[in-house]
Design a protein around this motif. Structure first.
Motif, PDB file in Angstrom:
ATOM      1  N   GLN A 113     -22.960 -70.648  16.453  1.00 36.28           N
ATOM      2  CA  GLN A 113     -24.048 -70.876  17.395  1.00 36.28           C
ATOM      3  C   GLN A 113     -24.609 -69.886  17.589  1.00 36.28           C
ATOM      4  O   GLN A 113     -26.063 -69.090  18.197  1.00 36.28           O
ATOM      5  CB  GLN A 113     -23.162 -71.574  18.602  1.00 36.28           C
ATOM      6  N   ASN A 114     -24.305 -68.801  17.887  1.00 34.65           N
ATOM      7  CA  ASN A 114     -24.586 -67.247  18.690  1.00 34.65           C
ATOM      8  C   ASN A 114     -25.755 -67.045  17.413  1.00 34.65           C
ATOM      9  O   ASN A 114     -26.830 -66.338  17.639  1.00 34.65           O
ATOM     10  CB  ASN A 114     -23.186 -66.269  18.726  1.00 34.65           C
ATOM     11  N   LEU A 115     -24.910 -67.004  16.466  1.00 35.41           N
ATOM     12  CA  LEU A 115     -25.979 -66.602  14.697  1.00 35.41           C
ATOM     13  C   LEU A 115     -27.392 -66.653  15.416  1.00 35.41           C
ATOM     14  O   LEU A 115     -28.758 -66.744  14.961  1.00 35.41           O
ATOM     15  CB  LEU A 115     -25.479 -66.063  13.831  1.00 35.41           C
ATOM     16  N   LEU A 116     -26.766 -68.516  14.931  1.00 36.46           N
ATOM     17  CA  LEU A 116     -28.054 -69.251  14.925  1.00 36.46           C
ATOM     18  C   LEU A 116     -29.678 -69.313  16.078  1.00 36.46           C
ATOM     19  O   LEU A 116     -30.590 -68.474  16.076  1.00 36.46           O
ATOM     20  CB  LEU A 116     -27.643 -70.496  14.539  1.00 36.46           C
ATOM     21  N   MET A 117     -28.431 -69.133  17.288  1.00 35.85           N
ATOM     22  CA  MET A 117     -29.252 -68.905  18.840  1.00 35.85           C
ATOM     23  C   MET A 117     -30.209 -67.273  18.502  1.00 35.85           C
ATOM     24  O   MET A 117     -31.565 -67.015  18.790  1.00 35.85           O
ATOM     25  CB  MET A 117     -28.663 -68.525  19.751  1.00 35.85           C
ATOM     26  N   SER A 118     -29.250 -66.274  18.252  1.00 41.16           N
ATOM     27  CA  SER A 118     -30.464 -65.105  17.647  1.00 41.16           C
ATOM     28  C   SER A 118     -31.401 -65.145  17.254  1.00 41.16           C
ATOM     29  O   SER A 118     -32.192 -64.523  16.496  1.00 41.16           O
ATOM     30  CB  SER A 118     -28.922 -64.037  17.416  1.00 41.16           C
ATOM     31  N   ILE A 119     -31.063 -66.021  15.842  1.00 37.04           N
ATOM     32  CA  ILE A 119     -32.233 -66.048  14.664  1.00 37.04           C
ATOM     33  C   ILE A 119     -33.648 -66.797  15.397  1.00 37.04           C
ATOM     34  O   ILE A 119     -34.683 -66.731  14.968  1.00 37.04           O
ATOM     35  CB  ILE A 119     -31.646 -67.410  13.526  1.00 37.04           C
ATOM     36  N   GLU A 145     -29.843 -57.615  10.298  1.00 35.48           N
ATOM     37  CA  GLU A 145     -29.650 -57.269   8.668  1.00 35.48           C
ATOM     38  C   GLU A 145     -28.898 -58.440   7.926  1.00 35.48           C
ATOM     39  O   GLU A 145     -29.638 -58.545   6.409  1.00 35.48           O
ATOM     40  CB  GLU A 145     -27.980 -56.754   9.142  1.00 35.48           C
ATOM     41  N   LEU A 146     -28.771 -58.934   9.189  1.00 35.95           N
ATOM     42  CA  LEU A 146     -28.511 -60.825   8.136  1.00 35.95           C
ATOM     43  C   LEU A 146     -29.325 -61.604   7.463  1.00 35.95           C
ATOM     44  O   LEU A 146     -29.988 -61.963   6.598  1.00 35.95           O
ATOM     45  CB  LEU A 146     -28.003 -61.841   9.147  1.00 35.95           C
ATOM     46  N   LYS A 147     -30.991 -61.366   7.693  1.00 36.85           N
ATOM     47  CA  LYS A 147     -32.135 -61.633   7.632  1.00 36.85           C
ATOM     48  C   LYS A 147     -32.728 -61.186   6.655  1.00 36.85           C
ATOM     49  O   LYS A 147     -32.898 -62.201   5.396  1.00 36.85           O
ATOM     50  CB  LYS A 147     -32.999 -61.959   8.710  1.00 36.85           C
ATOM     51  N   THR A 148     -32.042 -60.452   6.193  1.00 32.75           N
ATOM     52  CA  THR A 148     -32.304 -59.183   5.420  1.00 32.75           C
ATOM     53  C   THR A 148     -31.533 -59.578   3.993  1.00 32.75           C
ATOM     54  O   THR A 148     -32.475 -60.041   2.686  1.00 32.75           O
ATOM     55  CB  THR A 148     -32.280 -57.387   5.500  1.00 32.75           C
ATOM     56  N   TYR A 149     -30.564 -60.103   4.611  1.00 32.07           N
ATOM     57  CA  TYR A 149     -29.563 -60.662   3.351  1.00 32.07           C
ATOM     58  C   TYR A 149     -30.533 -62.177   2.696  1.00 32.07           C
ATOM     59  O   TYR A 149     -30.192 -62.472   2.085  1.00 32.07           O
ATOM     60  CB  TYR A 149     -28.524 -60.286   4.330  1.00 32.07           C
ATOM     61  N   ALA A 150     -30.285 -62.872   3.653  1.00 31.43           N
ATOM     62  CA  ALA A 150     -30.870 -63.970   3.639  1.00 31.43           C
ATOM     63  C   ALA A 150     -31.846 -63.952   2.762  1.00 31.43           C
ATOM     64  O   ALA A 150     -31.714 -64.690   1.858  1.00 31.43           O
ATOM     65  CB  ALA A 150     -31.096 -64.922   4.780  1.00 31.43           C
ATOM     66  N   GLU A 151     -33.167 -62.641   2.901  1.00 30.40           N
ATOM     67  CA  GLU A 151     -34.350 -62.923   2.482  1.00 30.40           C
ATOM     68  C   GLU A 151     -34.136 -62.218   0.917  1.00 30.40           C
ATOM     69  O   GLU A 151     -34.971 -63.309   0.575  1.00 30.40           O
ATOM     70  CB  GLU A 151     -35.462 -62.253   3.116  1.00 30.40           C
ATOM     71  N   THR A 152     -32.766 -61.559   0.363  1.00 30.56           N
ATOM     72  CA  THR A 152     -32.931 -61.269  -0.528  1.00 30.56           C
ATOM     73  C   THR A 152     -32.319 -62.123  -1.382  1.00 30.56           C
ATOM     74  O   THR A 152     -32.205 -62.229  -2.687  1.00 30.56           O
ATOM     75  CB  THR A 152     -31.756 -59.802  -0.227  1.00 30.56           C
ATOM     76  N   PHE A 153     -31.199 -62.826  -0.748  1.00 35.24           N
ATOM     77  CA  PHE A 153     -30.975 -63.936  -1.387  1.00 35.24           C
ATOM     78  C   PHE A 153     -31.764 -65.398  -2.049  1.00 35.24           C
ATOM     79  O   PHE A 153     -31.986 -65.625  -2.964  1.00 35.24           O
ATOM     80  CB  PHE A 153     -29.345 -64.374  -1.064  1.00 35.24           C
ATOM     81  N   TRP A 154     -32.702 -65.081  -0.821  1.00 36.69           N
ATOM     82  CA  TRP A 154     -33.974 -65.928  -1.145  1.00 36.69           C
ATOM     83  C   TRP A 154     -34.534 -65.994  -2.122  1.00 36.69           C
ATOM     84  O   TRP A 154     -35.367 -66.802  -2.945  1.00 36.69           O
ATOM     85  CB  TRP A 154     -34.413 -67.578  -0.035  1.00 36.69           C
ATOM     86  N   ALA A 155     -34.644 -64.577  -2.663  1.00 39.30           N
ATOM     87  CA  ALA A 155     -35.892 -64.785  -3.738  1.00 39.30           C
ATOM     88  C   ALA A 155     -35.519 -63.950  -4.782  1.00 39.30           C
ATOM     89  O   ALA A 155     -36.482 -63.928  -5.944  1.00 39.30           O
ATOM     90  CB  ALA A 155     -36.874 -63.274  -2.904  1.00 39.30           C
ATOM     91  N   ILE A 156     -34.369 -64.375  -5.436  1.00 40.10           N
ATOM     92  CA  ILE A 156     -33.512 -64.015  -6.368  1.00 40.10           C
ATOM     93  C   ILE A 156     -33.947 -65.257  -6.946  1.00 40.10           C
ATOM     94  O   ILE A 156     -34.649 -66.500  -6.943  1.00 40.10           O
ATOM     95  CB  ILE A 156     -31.928 -64.192  -6.859  1.00 40.10           C
ATOM     96  N   LYS A 157     -34.433 -64.704  -8.414  1.00 45.57           N
ATOM     97  CA  LYS A 157     -34.965 -65.778  -8.895  1.00 45.57           C
ATOM     98  C   LYS A 157     -33.262 -66.362  -9.949  1.00 45.57           C
ATOM     99  O   LYS A 157     -33.556 -65.883 -11.050  1.00 45.57           O
ATOM    100  CB  LYS A 157     -35.584 -65.045 -10.293  1.00 45.57           C
TER     101      LYS A 157
END
Length: 182
Positions: free
Chosen positions: A73-79, A125-137
């Motif tokens: 919940q805290n992570l999602l609210m932070s996002i 930092e978590l957003k950067t990781y998520a964007e990196t994973f979403w960009a994987i081909k």
């Protein structure tokens, strides 16, 4: 004696109600509430687009407490707070009206304080990781091969996290049972 108990109960209910009302009103400071209302008046001329059954954040908030644990919940609210900050900054940069810019700056300050105080952490930092994973081909053969090579270790790590979560849950349940027995 009964009259005293009834009066005590009555005043308790009054204090509880006034405390609850103060909490509700205090959750959004009056000056922030005013700024948001003024911004809504400035930006929202036609509210038909607001009621199309596709909310941006409200659906996630509705499910937040039901489906997610506190850390999630805290992570999602932070996002969500980070997303709001980016939206407000964009609006501020695009605005030509100085008083609107000041209101947006005021709202942004409140959002930043809320996020810094209540939701500190590593959302960027978590957003950067998520964007990196979403960009994987996924169709890239090299990515596929590397993914297969790393799969066992990732699977073990995920299993260990799940096991730690289950241990914590069992520990809380055992503690709860012990409290009920005593």
């Amino acid at each position: 004696m009964i009259e005293q108990k009834v009066m005590a109960f009555f005043w308790g209910v009054c204090l509880l109600t006034s405390g609850w009302m103060t909490y509700i009103e205090a959750s959004v400071p009056e000056n922030l509430n005013k700024s948001i209302d003024e911004l809504k008046t400035y930006y929202i001329k036609d509210d038909r687009e607001l009621h199309n059954a596709n909310p941006i954040f409200l659906r996630a908030l509705k499910d937040l407490k039901v489906n997610l644990e506190e850390s999630e919940q805290n992570l999602l609210m932070s996002i969500i707070m980070d997303t709001y900050s980016r939206i407000i900054i964009r609006m501020q940069n695009e605005s030509q009206d100085e008083s609107t810019k000041k209101r947006l700056e005021h709202v942004q300050g409140h959002l930043k304080n809320l996020q810094d105080y209540f939701f500190p952490g590593k959302s960027a930092e978590l957003k950067t990781y998520a964007e990196t994973f979403w960009a994987i081909k996924e169709n890239d053969p090299i990515v596929q091969h590397k993914a297969l090579f790393e799969l066992k270790r990732v699977y073990r790590e995920a299993t260990q996290l799940r096991n730690m979560k289950n241990k914590d849950r069992r520990r809380r349940q055992a503690k709860s049972i012990r409290r009920q027995k005593s």
